[in-house]
Design a protein around this motif. Structure first.
Motif, PDB file in Angstrom:
ATOM      1  N   PRO A  43      13.497 -49.875 -11.602  1.00 16.84           N
ATOM      2  CA  PRO A  43      13.242 -51.163 -12.068  1.00 16.84           C
ATOM      3  C   PRO A  43      12.210 -51.604 -11.598  1.00 16.84           C
ATOM      4  O   PRO A  43      11.865 -53.055 -12.371  1.00 16.84           O
ATOM      5  N   ALA A  44      11.160 -51.144 -11.651  1.00 16.42           N
ATOM      6  CA  ALA A  44       9.504 -51.519 -11.608  1.00 16.42           C
ATOM      7  C   ALA A  44       9.425 -51.413 -13.112  1.00 16.42           C
ATOM      8  O   ALA A  44       8.493 -52.523 -13.366  1.00 16.42           O
ATOM      9  N   THR A  45       9.917 -50.791 -13.504  1.00 16.24           N
ATOM     10  CA  THR A  45       9.028 -49.369 -15.325  1.00 16.24           C
ATOM     11  C   THR A  45       9.841 -51.434 -16.087  1.00 16.24           C
ATOM     12  O   THR A  45       9.376 -52.564 -16.447  1.00 16.24           O
ATOM     13  N   ILE A  46      11.695 -51.376 -15.636  1.00 17.36           N
ATOM     14  CA  ILE A  46      11.837 -52.743 -16.549  1.00 17.36           C
ATOM     15  C   ILE A  46      11.487 -53.902 -15.958  1.00 17.36           C
ATOM     16  O   ILE A  46      10.645 -54.991 -17.178  1.00 17.36           O
ATOM     17  N   THR A  47      10.702 -54.031 -14.949  1.00 17.17           N
ATOM     18  CA  THR A  47       9.918 -55.563 -14.847  1.00 17.17           C
ATOM     19  C   THR A  47       8.752 -55.873 -14.884  1.00 17.17           C
ATOM     20  O   THR A  47       8.799 -56.598 -14.961  1.00 17.17           O
ATOM     21  N   GLY A  48       7.685 -54.551 -15.748  1.00 23.10           N
ATOM     22  CA  GLY A  48       6.721 -54.430 -15.909  1.00 23.10           C
ATOM     23  C   GLY A  48       6.734 -54.695 -17.755  1.00 23.10           C
ATOM     24  O   GLY A  48       6.105 -55.457 -17.818  1.00 23.10           O
ATOM     25  N   LEU A  49       7.550 -54.039 -17.859  1.00 20.54           N
ATOM     26  CA  LEU A  49       8.268 -54.398 -19.248  1.00 20.54           C
ATOM     27  C   LEU A  49       8.210 -56.154 -20.070  1.00 20.54           C
ATOM     28  O   LEU A  49       8.303 -56.708 -20.956  1.00 20.54           O
ATOM     29  N   ALA A  59      16.201 -58.931 -19.262  1.00 22.07           N
ATOM     30  CA  ALA A  59      17.133 -58.631 -18.216  1.00 22.07           C
ATOM     31  C   ALA A  59      17.758 -59.054 -17.327  1.00 22.07           C
ATOM     32  O   ALA A  59      17.226 -60.311 -16.856  1.00 22.07           O
ATOM     33  N   LEU A  60      18.807 -58.202 -17.485  1.00 20.10           N
ATOM     34  CA  LEU A  60      20.251 -59.081 -15.874  1.00 20.10           C
ATOM     35  C   LEU A  60      19.493 -58.231 -14.955  1.00 20.10           C
ATOM     36  O   LEU A  60      19.829 -56.940 -14.833  1.00 20.10           O
ATOM     37  N   ILE A  61      19.840 -58.726 -13.522  1.00 21.94           N
ATOM     38  CA  ILE A  61      19.817 -57.625 -12.403  1.00 21.94           C
ATOM     39  C   ILE A  61      19.788 -58.402 -11.467  1.00 21.94           C
ATOM     40  O   ILE A  61      19.826 -60.215 -11.094  1.00 21.94           O
ATOM     41  N   PRO A  62      19.943 -57.657 -10.464  1.00 26.98           N
ATOM     42  CA  PRO A  62      20.791 -58.847  -8.811  1.00 26.98           C
ATOM     43  C   PRO A  62      19.880 -59.134  -8.954  1.00 26.98           C
ATOM     44  O   PRO A  62      18.705 -59.353  -8.465  1.00 26.98           O
ATOM     45  N   ILE A  63      20.362 -60.646  -8.229  1.00 26.02           N
ATOM     46  CA  ILE A  63      19.564 -61.274  -7.388  1.00 26.02           C
ATOM     47  C   ILE A  63      18.290 -61.145  -6.279  1.00 26.02           C
ATOM     48  O   ILE A  63      16.930 -61.103  -6.413  1.00 26.02           O
ATOM     49  N   ALA A  64      19.253 -60.003  -5.298  1.00 29.00           N
ATOM     50  CA  ALA A  64      18.672 -58.963  -4.484  1.00 29.00           C
ATOM     51  C   ALA A  64      17.379 -58.745  -4.745  1.00 29.00           C
ATOM     52  O   ALA A  64      16.662 -58.314  -3.910  1.00 29.00           O
ATOM     53  N   ALA A  65      17.060 -58.371  -6.023  1.00 34.77           N
ATOM     54  CA  ALA A  65      16.146 -57.581  -6.577  1.00 34.77           C
ATOM     55  C   ALA A  65      14.869 -58.358  -6.734  1.00 34.77           C
ATOM     56  O   ALA A  65      13.618 -57.746  -6.432  1.00 34.77           O
ATOM     57  N   LYS A  66      15.296 -59.308  -6.778  1.00 32.47           N
ATOM     58  CA  LYS A  66      13.196 -60.541  -6.503  1.00 32.47           C
ATOM     59  C   LYS A  66      12.519 -60.196  -4.973  1.00 32.47           C
ATOM     60  O   LYS A  66      11.312 -60.195  -5.078  1.00 32.47           O
ATOM     61  N   LYS A  67      13.083 -59.535  -3.886  1.00 28.84           N
ATOM     62  CA  LYS A  67      12.756 -58.922  -2.609  1.00 28.84           C
ATOM     63  C   LYS A  67      12.473 -58.515  -2.856  1.00 28.84           C
ATOM     64  O   LYS A  67      10.449 -57.907  -2.458  1.00 28.84           O
ATOM     65  N   GLU A  68      12.740 -57.194  -3.574  1.00 32.74           N
ATOM     66  CA  GLU A  68      11.387 -55.969  -3.826  1.00 32.74           C
ATOM     67  C   GLU A  68      10.169 -55.759  -5.289  1.00 32.74           C
ATOM     68  O   GLU A  68       9.652 -54.512  -5.295  1.00 32.74           O
ATOM     69  N   LEU A  69      10.786 -56.596  -5.988  1.00 33.88           N
ATOM     70  CA  LEU A  69       9.677 -57.060  -6.959  1.00 33.88           C
ATOM     71  C   LEU A  69       8.583 -57.539  -7.491  1.00 33.88           C
ATOM     72  O   LEU A  69       9.203 -58.834  -6.582  1.00 33.88           O
ATOM     73  N   PRO A  70       8.009 -57.289  -7.922  1.00 35.49           N
ATOM     74  CA  PRO A  70       6.661 -58.699  -8.263  1.00 35.49           C
ATOM     75  C   PRO A  70       8.148 -60.296  -8.634  1.00 35.49           C
ATOM     76  O   PRO A  70       8.608 -59.826  -9.503  1.00 35.49           O
TER      77      PRO A  70
END
Length: 165
Positions: free
Chosen positions: A94-100, A108-119
């Motif tokens: 996920p961190a790589t996908i977020t960086g891109l 990208a489509l992501i689960p909303i809860a991922a916002k807590k762990e990602l920049p």
């Protein structure tokens, strides 16, 4: 497939995107979670709160590699919206996908809860089609579980998913 590994006793648990209805397999729904569209700060829709997924049919997508259940789910949402995503990059972190995404290379489509762990990302809610998933945890009810595995299962069962911000 993960289910066969559970049945053979080769793994203790698996996460799946749907319920498993097989004798001897315990399965618990963890939560229902919204899936949102993450876009770079330079994206043409960045100031919108809500979109129809079809509005990004021609955009460049960043996605998990094939074989991940979440990838299958998001590909299906795109099909429901009338398109096959133009995937320009695939990953499994996920961190790589977020960086891109942050670098402006795609969306990208992501689960909303991922916002807590990602920049911090610019997230757009999707009105159509309804985009959500329901992860489940499954285990073999006839297989010995170590104390650590039992503790993990009990934690997952008793965790209050809705109470977390």
């Amino acid at each position: 497939m993960k289910i066969e590994l559970l049945e053979k006793g080769e793994i203790d648990f698996c996460l799946t995107s749907s319920s498993i209805d097989r004798p001897g397999i315990g399965c618990l729904l963890l939560m229902t979670e919204e899936i949102v569209l993450a876009v770079p700060d330079t994206h043409r829709l960045k100031d919108r709160q809500r979109i129809h997924l079809s509005e990004v049919a021609n955009d460049r997508f960043i996605s998990l590699k094939p074989g991940y259940c979440f990838r299958e789910i998001t590909d299906e949402f795109c099909r429901k919206a009338g398109f096959i995503p133009n995937i320009v990059s695939e990953g499994d972190e996920p961190a790589t996908i977020t960086g891109l995404i942050r670098a402006g290379l795609g969306i990208a489509l992501i689960p909303i809860a991922a916002k807590k762990e990602l920049p911090p990302l610019t997230l757009l809610h999707i009105e159509e089609p309804v985009c959500q998933w329901t992860p489940h945890v499954a285990w073999n009810e006839n297989q010995y579980l170590s104390l650590a595995a039992q503790t993990f299962r009990d934690f997952v069962i008793n965790y209050d998913y809705k109470a977390k911000p």
